[in-house]
Enzyme design. Structure first.
Site, PDB file in Angstrom:
ATOM      1  N   ALA A   1     -12.205   2.965   2.167  1.00  0.00           N
ATOM      2  CA  ALA A   1     -13.577   2.440   2.026  1.00  0.00           C
ATOM      3  C   ALA A   1     -14.275   2.252   3.370  1.00  0.00           C
ATOM      4  O   ALA A   1     -15.489   2.052   3.415  1.00  0.00           O
ATOM      5  CB  ALA A   1     -13.565   1.133   1.252  1.00  0.00           C
TER       6      ALA A   1
ATOM      7  N   ASP B   1       0.845  -1.183   0.000  1.00  0.00           N
ATOM      8  CA  ASP B   1       0.000   0.000   0.000  1.00  0.00           C
ATOM      9  C   ASP B   1       0.892   1.248   0.000  1.00  0.00           C
ATOM     10  O   ASP B   1       2.102   1.138   0.254  1.00  0.00           O
ATOM     11  CB  ASP B   1      -0.828  -0.088   1.304  1.00  0.00           C
TER      12      ASP B   1
HETATM   13  O1  G3H Z   1      -4.776   2.322   1.890  1.00  0.00           O
HETATM   14  C1  G3H Z   1      -5.532   1.969   2.820  1.00  0.00           C
HETATM   15  C2  G3H Z   1      -6.852   2.430   2.881  1.00  0.00           C
HETATM   16  O2  G3H Z   1      -7.216   3.256   1.881  1.00  0.00           O
HETATM   17  C3  G3H Z   1      -7.707   2.148   4.039  1.00  0.00           C
HETATM   18  O3  G3H Z   1      -8.572   3.195   4.384  1.00  0.00           O
HETATM   19  O4  G3H Z   1      -8.640   2.881   6.820  1.00  0.00           O
HETATM   20  O5  G3H Z   1     -10.293   4.282   5.700  1.00  0.00           O
HETATM   21  O6  G3H Z   1     -10.364   1.844   5.393  1.00  0.00           O
HETATM   22  P1  G3H Z   1      -9.539   3.034   5.641  1.00  0.00           P
HETATM   23 ZN    ZN Z   2      -5.193   4.273   1.057  1.00  0.00          ZN
END
Ligand code: G3H
Ligand code: ZN
Length: 294
Positions: free
Chosen positions: A219, A81
């Site tokens: 999300a 990520d």
């Molecule tokens: O890259 C990770 C995410 O976009 C997770 O986002 O913590 O709001 O689910 P979130």
């Molecule tokens: Zn993210």
């Protein structure tokens, strides 16, 4: 089993279902995610952030995930990520990640293109997919803290140019969803002005012009109806972290409060892992990827 991300993402799924990309940083979260994938026979992406790798150790965390994934019979892909460190990306590719995100979205457009192209050229030679971000996703994620609103959303025409110039495999779009829980009053204010968490019109406009798989980050906390609408528009991957963490923490706090006599960490953590698993299963069903990993 560990598979290449390209085995999970295909053209046939577009408009019908999407794959969850869940973040992990430890044994319990990894177990919860894998158990959910197995219970729902769902393909999933397991992803690590830079912070997670710093917390657990790069080889330690990658090794933990790969070892656990090996034992199960649903397809699971490993993805990095938000990462802006090219040398770390090289290391992760060596460790068997089939997809990496180079996040240079904080840089001016031309620098974002330049760095992304370099990563793509390196990764593609090794058969690895690259995700990049255009526009800036709201909220906190590791080293990023984005507080502004509309002006930072992905511009559909610029996205066409960006994809052509970088040759990325998946595109992270900034369409209103945000990382984490909104505690900053400035973010709360921006959110209160939005009619929808996800700007579906913008998403549609991007989808019309872009052929590669789209990724919605942040999300967690997005109403289910909007996630369903985004799937119909054609989003292929949803990044989910905070909702799993909240489920885990809630169960852990409850257990700690109710059972002062328990001092074995395993007994304290087990209900939290189960709560995280159940939340991950809910998300899998919401994205309709259940049964797609047979
Ligand atoms: O890259 C990770 C995410 O976009 C997770 O986002 O913590 O709001 O689910 P979130
Ligand atoms: Zn993210």
């Amino acid at each position: 089993m560990l598979v290449h991300i390209g085995k999970l993402i295909n053209k046939k799924m577009v408009g019908k279902y999407a794959i969850p990309a869940f973040n992990t940083q430890d044994l319990e979260t990894t177990q919860g995610i894998i158990r959910a994938a197995v219970a729902q026979k769902s393909p999933v992406i397991i992803q690590t952030s830079v912070g997670a790798l710093e917390y657990a150790g790069v080889e330690e965390l990658a090794g933990l995930i790969k070892t656990q994934v090996r034992e199960v019979n649903v397809p699971i892909a490993l993805h990095q990520d938000h990462c802006h460190d090219f040398s770390l990306i090289k290391k992760l590719i060596n460790l068997g990640y089939s997809s990496v995100m180079i996040d240079a979205s904080h840089l001016p457009y031309k620098d974002n293109v330049k760095l992304t192209r370099e990563v793509v050229s390196y990764a593609h030679k090794r058969g690895v997919w690259v995700q990049a971000e255009l526009g800036r996703i709201l909220g906190n994620e590791d080293w990023q803290n984005v507080k502004s609103g509309e002006d930072l959303m992905t511009d559909p025409d610029e996205a066409v140019k960006f994809v052509a110039e970088t040759r990325i495999d998946t595109l992270a779009v900034a369409v209103g969803s945000m990382h984490g829980i909104p505690v900053d009053p400035r973010i709360k204010k921006v959110l209160s002005t939005l009619k929808e968490h996800i700007d579906l019109q913008r998403l549609k406009a991007i989808r019309k012009k872009i052929q590669i798989p789209l990724v919605v980050h942040g999300a967690s906390g997005v109403p289910d109806a909007q996630i369903r609408a985004a799937i119909k528009i054609g989003v292929s991957i949803f990044n989910i972290d905070t909702d799993l963490r909240v489920a885990f923490n809630k169960a852990l706090r409850k257990n700690l409060k109710q059972h002062l006599e328990i001092y074995d960490p395993r007994k304290l953590l087990a209900p939290a892992t189960l709560a995280l698993q159940k939340k991950a299963e809910e998300k899998i069903k919401l994205l309709k990827s259940n049964g797609k990993g047979r």
